[in-house]
Design a protein around this motif. Structure first.
Motif, PDB file in Angstrom:
ATOM      1  N   VAL A  48       0.895  -1.253   0.126  1.00 36.09           N
ATOM      2  CA  VAL A  48      -0.109  -0.053   0.117  1.00 36.09           C
ATOM      3  C   VAL A  48       0.910   1.366  -0.027  1.00 36.09           C
ATOM      4  O   VAL A  48       1.879   1.279   0.771  1.00 36.09           O
ATOM      5  CB  VAL A  48      -0.875   0.121   1.060  1.00 36.09           C
ATOM      6  CG1 VAL A  48      -1.639   1.310   1.313  1.00 36.09           C
ATOM      7  CG2 VAL A  48      -1.948  -1.175   1.175  1.00 36.09           C
ATOM      8  N   ILE A  63      -5.130  -4.451   4.939  1.00 39.92           N
ATOM      9  CA  ILE A  63      -5.032  -4.511   3.561  1.00 39.92           C
ATOM     10  C   ILE A  63      -3.561  -5.267   3.098  1.00 39.92           C
ATOM     11  O   ILE A  63      -3.464  -6.266   2.455  1.00 39.92           O
ATOM     12  CB  ILE A  63      -4.900  -3.326   2.660  1.00 39.92           C
ATOM     13  CG1 ILE A  63      -6.469  -2.689   2.980  1.00 39.92           C
ATOM     14  CG2 ILE A  63      -4.645  -3.424   1.175  1.00 39.92           C
ATOM     15  CD1 ILE A  63      -6.694  -1.377   2.221  1.00 39.92           C
ATOM     16  N   ILE A  67      -3.279  -8.889   1.144  1.00 35.14           N
ATOM     17  CA  ILE A  67      -2.514  -9.259  -0.015  1.00 35.14           C
ATOM     18  C   ILE A  67      -1.548 -10.206   0.182  1.00 35.14           C
ATOM     19  O   ILE A  67      -1.307 -10.956  -0.865  1.00 35.14           O
ATOM     20  CB  ILE A  67      -2.301  -7.860  -0.633  1.00 35.14           C
ATOM     21  CG1 ILE A  67      -3.460  -6.938  -0.637  1.00 35.14           C
ATOM     22  CG2 ILE A  67      -1.339  -8.076  -1.918  1.00 35.14           C
ATOM     23  CD1 ILE A  67      -3.100  -5.475  -1.287  1.00 35.14           C
ATOM     24  N   ILE A  78      -1.245  -7.938  -5.740  1.00 34.75           N
ATOM     25  CA  ILE A  78      -2.190  -6.677  -5.642  1.00 34.75           C
ATOM     26  C   ILE A  78      -1.406  -5.256  -4.827  1.00 34.75           C
ATOM     27  O   ILE A  78      -1.010  -5.625  -3.949  1.00 34.75           O
ATOM     28  CB  ILE A  78      -3.521  -6.901  -5.199  1.00 34.75           C
ATOM     29  CG1 ILE A  78      -4.304  -7.926  -5.747  1.00 34.75           C
ATOM     30  CG2 ILE A  78      -4.427  -5.623  -5.083  1.00 34.75           C
ATOM     31  CD1 ILE A  78      -5.530  -8.379  -5.056  1.00 34.75           C
ATOM     32  N   VAL A  80      -2.230  -1.159  -3.797  1.00 37.90           N
ATOM     33  CA  VAL A  80      -3.176  -0.210  -3.651  1.00 37.90           C
ATOM     34  C   VAL A  80      -2.332   1.187  -3.543  1.00 37.90           C
ATOM     35  O   VAL A  80      -1.602   1.246  -2.669  1.00 37.90           O
ATOM     36  CB  VAL A  80      -4.061  -0.465  -2.296  1.00 37.90           C
ATOM     37  CG1 VAL A  80      -5.275   0.465  -1.999  1.00 37.90           C
ATOM     38  CG2 VAL A  80      -4.843  -1.613  -2.382  1.00 37.90           C
ATOM     39  N   PHE A 116      -4.636  -1.191  -7.771  1.00 38.52           N
ATOM     40  CA  PHE A 116      -5.855  -0.364  -7.405  1.00 38.52           C
ATOM     41  C   PHE A 116      -5.428   1.011  -7.032  1.00 38.52           C
ATOM     42  O   PHE A 116      -5.046   1.164  -5.983  1.00 38.52           O
ATOM     43  CB  PHE A 116      -6.503  -1.194  -6.339  1.00 38.52           C
ATOM     44  CG  PHE A 116      -7.812  -0.712  -5.912  1.00 38.52           C
ATOM     45  CD1 PHE A 116      -8.461   0.522  -6.122  1.00 38.52           C
ATOM     46  CD2 PHE A 116      -8.467  -1.450  -4.685  1.00 38.52           C
ATOM     47  CE1 PHE A 116      -9.468   0.952  -5.790  1.00 38.52           C
ATOM     48  CE2 PHE A 116      -9.670  -0.790  -4.173  1.00 38.52           C
ATOM     49  CZ  PHE A 116     -10.224   0.052  -4.647  1.00 38.52           C
ATOM     50  N   THR A 167     -10.976  -3.882  -2.325  1.00 35.71           N
ATOM     51  CA  THR A 167      -9.795  -4.933  -2.204  1.00 35.71           C
ATOM     52  C   THR A 167     -10.224  -6.176  -1.700  1.00 35.71           C
ATOM     53  O   THR A 167      -9.941  -7.403  -2.142  1.00 35.71           O
ATOM     54  CB  THR A 167      -8.896  -4.402  -0.964  1.00 35.71           C
ATOM     55  OG1 THR A 167      -8.279  -3.145  -1.423  1.00 35.71           O
ATOM     56  CG2 THR A 167      -7.528  -5.569  -0.998  1.00 35.71           C
ATOM     57  N   LYS A 168     -11.148  -6.361  -0.846  1.00 38.34           N
ATOM     58  CA  LYS A 168     -11.896  -7.439  -0.413  1.00 38.34           C
ATOM     59  C   LYS A 168     -12.436  -8.197  -1.571  1.00 38.34           C
ATOM     60  O   LYS A 168     -12.293  -9.536  -1.856  1.00 38.34           O
ATOM     61  CB  LYS A 168     -12.667  -7.485   0.842  1.00 38.34           C
ATOM     62  CG  LYS A 168     -11.981  -7.161   1.982  1.00 38.34           C
ATOM     63  CD  LYS A 168     -13.366  -6.821   3.290  1.00 38.34           C
ATOM     64  CE  LYS A 168     -12.432  -6.573   4.481  1.00 38.34           C
ATOM     65  NZ  LYS A 168     -13.414  -6.162   5.473  1.00 38.34           N
TER      66      LYS A 168
END
Length: 303
Positions: A48, A63, A67, A78, A80, A116, A167-168
């Motif tokens: 993140v 998060i 991930i 992933i 973010v 994302f 995200t989920k």
């Protein structure tokens, strides 16, 4: 009079300057390049980068953990990212694609990365997917996740809730469909030896056809000759019996006929069955992303 004009001029100049300052203050002056966005893998081995403080430390940690679990499970990466703006890029989509490729999100050769990105200044959400996850996350599904899980919360100012929900949803799709794919592959390869046998059996039999065909024809001819021999022999026996009835008793003739017939029948049948059966049986890196490429796919939405 001159003093009043001078004073009025000063007021006008001051008001004009203030107006220009106010106008310029509403024009975004900060430009952000891809190279200025901190790479979370290099910064803290996380996933993140929150440049505009949309996430609390607790949400960011949550998060990162989700991930990390996904990456350990199936290798998908992933990240973010929240940014103040995507200027001077032509579009938020162009900025997202460039950032994805610059970082190389996803494993090299698998291209299973997802970016994302949320741009606060553009009021825009973009989700970029790599080649390897386009089948699991097609553009339509990505767009649906943004519109249903992210945008409604962003419009209410609930940025943390929107990012968590998005995200989920991405992780749920990746976990479910990856598990289904692995199960299907596992069931197909559960009995590999048997599958190989079924594939190669017809090929093996076809390869033996040039050899088996003449042998089969030869066996059929032998059987036919034996049958004809039996018929001829039976007819001869019948003819001889008729002749012998006039000169001998029926017992000797019938004894000869039955013994010879049974002798021949048993020996011929047993020889053929044993020989044919025997012949048949004998012949038969945690400090950076993995180096993935973007597929240029994904979706976005304004809020």
């Amino acid at each position: 009079m001159k003093k009043q004009l001078s004073r009025h001029s000063q007021i006008i100049i001051f008001a004009s300057s203030l107006s220009i300052s106010l106008i310029l203050s509403n024009i975004p002056t900060h430009a952000l390049t891809v190279q200025e966005v901190p790479n979370p893998r290099q910064k803290n081995s996380g996933w993140v980068t929150d440049m505009v403080d949309m996430l609390s430390p607790e949400a960011e940690a949550q998060i990162n953990q989700m991930i990390s679990n996904l990456e350990q499970e199936n290798g998908t990466e992933i990240t973010v990212v929240t940014v103040p703006t995507t200027k001077p890029s032509s579009t938020p989509k162009a900025f997202t694609t460039e950032l994805f490729n610059t970082w190389g999100i996803g494993k090299k050769g698998k291209d299973n990365g997802i970016l994302f990105l949320v741009s606060k200044g553009d009021r825009r959400t973009e989700i970029e997917t790599g080649y390897g996850v386009e089948e699991i996350l097609p553009d339509a599904l990505v767009g649906s996740i943004i519109r249903k899980q992210v945008t409604p919360k962003f419009k209410k100012g609930k940025f943390e809730a929107g990012i968590l929900a998005g995200t989920k949803s991405l992780i749920k799709e990746l976990e479910t469909k990856t598990t289904q794919t692995q199960t299907a592959v596992s069931s197909e390869t559960e009995h590999p030896d048997f599958v190989i046998f079924l594939v190669f059996l017809p090929i093996f039999l076809l390869s033996l056809l040039p050899v088996l065909l003449p042998i089969s024809i030869f066996i059929i001819i032998i059987i036919m000759l034996l049958e004809w021999r039996g018929i001829i022999k039976t007819n001869l026996n019948s003819f001889m019996l008729k002749k012998l009835r006039n000169y001998s008793n029926n017992y000797s003739g019938s004894s000869y006929s039955s013994s010879s017939s049974s002798s021949y029948s048993s020996s011929s049948s047993s020889d053929y069955s044993s020989s044919s059966s025997s012949d048949y049986s004998s012949s038969s890196d945690s400090s950076d992303f993995g180096g993935g490429d973007s597929g240029g796919a994904g979706a976005g939405d304004d809020w």
